[in-house]
Structure formats: structure tokens, C-alpha cells
Design an enzyme around this catalytic site. Structure first.
Site, PDB file in Angstrom:
ATOM      1  N   ARG A  56       2.449   1.998  -3.488  1.00  0.00           N
ATOM      2  CA  ARG A  56       1.885   2.720  -4.511  1.00  0.00           C
ATOM      3  C   ARG A  56       1.450   4.102  -4.406  1.00  0.00           C
ATOM      4  O   ARG A  56       0.832   4.757  -5.271  1.00  0.00           O
ATOM      5  CB  ARG A  56       0.776   1.661  -4.837  1.00  0.00           C
ATOM      6  CG  ARG A  56      -0.377   1.630  -4.037  1.00  0.00           C
ATOM      7  CD  ARG A  56      -1.359   0.659  -4.618  1.00  0.00           C
ATOM      8  NE  ARG A  56      -2.397   0.736  -3.637  1.00  0.00           N
ATOM      9  CZ  ARG A  56      -2.881  -0.321  -3.050  1.00  0.00           C
ATOM     10  NH1 ARG A  56      -2.509  -1.578  -3.571  1.00  0.00           N
ATOM     11  NH2 ARG A  56      -4.145  -0.385  -2.371  1.00  0.00           N
ATOM     12  N   HIS A  80       0.839  -1.339  -0.008  1.00  0.00           N
ATOM     13  CA  HIS A  80       0.171  -0.020   0.118  1.00  0.00           C
ATOM     14  C   HIS A  80       0.899   1.187   0.071  1.00  0.00           C
ATOM     15  O   HIS A  80       0.550   2.289  -0.806  1.00  0.00           O
ATOM     16  CB  HIS A  80      -1.000   0.005   1.145  1.00  0.00           C
ATOM     17  CG  HIS A  80      -2.157  -0.726   1.198  1.00  0.00           C
ATOM     18  ND1 HIS A  80      -3.532  -0.250   1.173  1.00  0.00           N
ATOM     19  CD2 HIS A  80      -2.400  -2.112   0.712  1.00  0.00           C
ATOM     20  CE1 HIS A  80      -4.325  -1.117   0.981  1.00  0.00           C
ATOM     21  NE2 HIS A  80      -3.700  -2.506   0.790  1.00  0.00           N
TER      22      HIS A  80
END
Length: 190
Positions: free
Chosen positions: A64, A61
Site C-alpha cells: 500500500r 504494508h
């Protein structure tokens, strides 16, 4: 810089993104705010020391997200929503609810009957009211658990029911509600 103009993306002020496990909910929520230079990403899952699989999810998570986004790991959402500031991405309401149910004693039948249900309803009501009046752009992620197998335990059924209630109340405050299935966002409202 004083006097500098920044175009504000034309997005709904409040959006709820729901779907099943690994459906692409978080990625879809991030897409909703990618045009903003600053976003506060609120991770409600906390760190789970010693859980390598959880650490890998958190790492993916973080990798990105744009470098300009800040991250706060907290379940104390009401004060964040009361503040002025950049858009907020809450990931996720399901983990927030787990924390709220822990604090309310919802897993213990006696405590739940005596005070837990009332305490949880108050906390959910405070969150929903904060979403209703916040000036911030909010995108929240949540799990959809009401379409699956009926949980085998009373506490599992309680969590499923409470998440359904939370999702419905939160969605009622949102201009935009999406259901993500197989990486595809279906518009439920908006």
C-alpha cells in the site's frame, strides 16, 4: 533537477500515532506523509524467518506504500534522525522498545536491577533527544497498551510500563499526537 520547485506539504514536523492492535495506526501514519514524493519508511520489526503471518503483514504494508518510498529495516533510529533527508515514518516504537529491552537485558530481573534499567533509560533518552533536534519531518507509530488487562508476568508489566514512559516522552516532543480507534483518528494534540 536543479532549480525545480516542489511544494512541501503543510504537516507538523513531528507526529506520534498511537492506538491498539489493528486499529489503523500504520495506515493513518502513511496518510500523514502521502503528499511527500519521498519518504523513508523505517520498519523496526525486522524479518521473522518462518513466520507466515508476519510476512503477510509486512507484504500488506509494502503493497500500500507508494513506490517512491524507501524502506530501511533497523532499530538504529538516532543516526537516521541526525541525517538530513526526506520525512521518516517509524513503524513502530513498540517493536523498537522490544529490541532496546532485549539489548538492555530487561527481561532478566537481576540484569535489569543491576544495569538494564539504566541502559534502557539512556537509549530512550537518546532517541527522544534525537527527535527533539531533528530537522526531518517524523511520523512515528506506537501501540497503546496501558488501557488493557494488566499483564500476568513481571516482564509483561515491565514492557507495558516502559512503553508508557517511551510514548509519553516521545509525545512530549511532538506537535501532533493522534489516537486511532476503530480506524478513526482522534486528535490528542495538534
Amino acid at each position: 533537477m536543479v532549480g525545480e520547485y516542489h511544494a512541501v506539504p503543510d504537516v507538523p514536523r513531528r507526529t506520534l500515532v498511537t492506538g491498539g492492535a489493528r486499529s489503523g495506526k500504520s495506515l493513518e501514519a502513511e496518510r500523514r506523509l502521502e503528499a511527500f514524493p519521498d519518504v523513508l519508511y523505517v520498519a523496526t520489526g525486522g524479518s521473522r524467518d518462518g513466520d507466515a503471518e508476519w510476512a503477510a503483514r509486512v507484504h500488506a504494508h509494502r503493497e500500500r506504500r507508494p513506490g517512491s518510498w524507501r524502506t530501511a529495516e533497523t532499530c538504529d533510529l538516532v543516526p537516521l534522525l541526525a541525517e538530513e533527508g526526506p520525512p521518516v515514518l517509524i513503524d513502530c516504537l513498540s517493536l523498537w522498545l522490544t529490541d532496546a529491552m532485549d539489548k538492555a537485558g530487561a527481561w532478566d530481573d537481576e540484569r535489569w536491577a543491576a544495569e538494564g534499567e539504566r541502559a534502557l533509560r539512556e537509549r530512550v533518552g537518546e532517541l527522544v533527544a534525537a527527535v527533539r533536534v531533528t530537522a526531518r519531518t517524523v511520523v512515528a507509530v506506537t501501540n497503546e497498551v496501558g488501557s488493557g488487562v494488566v499483564p500476568a508476568t513481571a516482564s509483561g508489566r515491565r514492557f507495558r510500563d516502559e512503553l508508557g514512559r517511551l510514548n509519553a516522552a516521545f509525545a512530549a516532543e511532538c506537535e501532533h499526537v493522534l489516537l486511532v480507534v476503530a480506524g478513526q483518528a482522534l486528535v490528542l494534540r495538534g
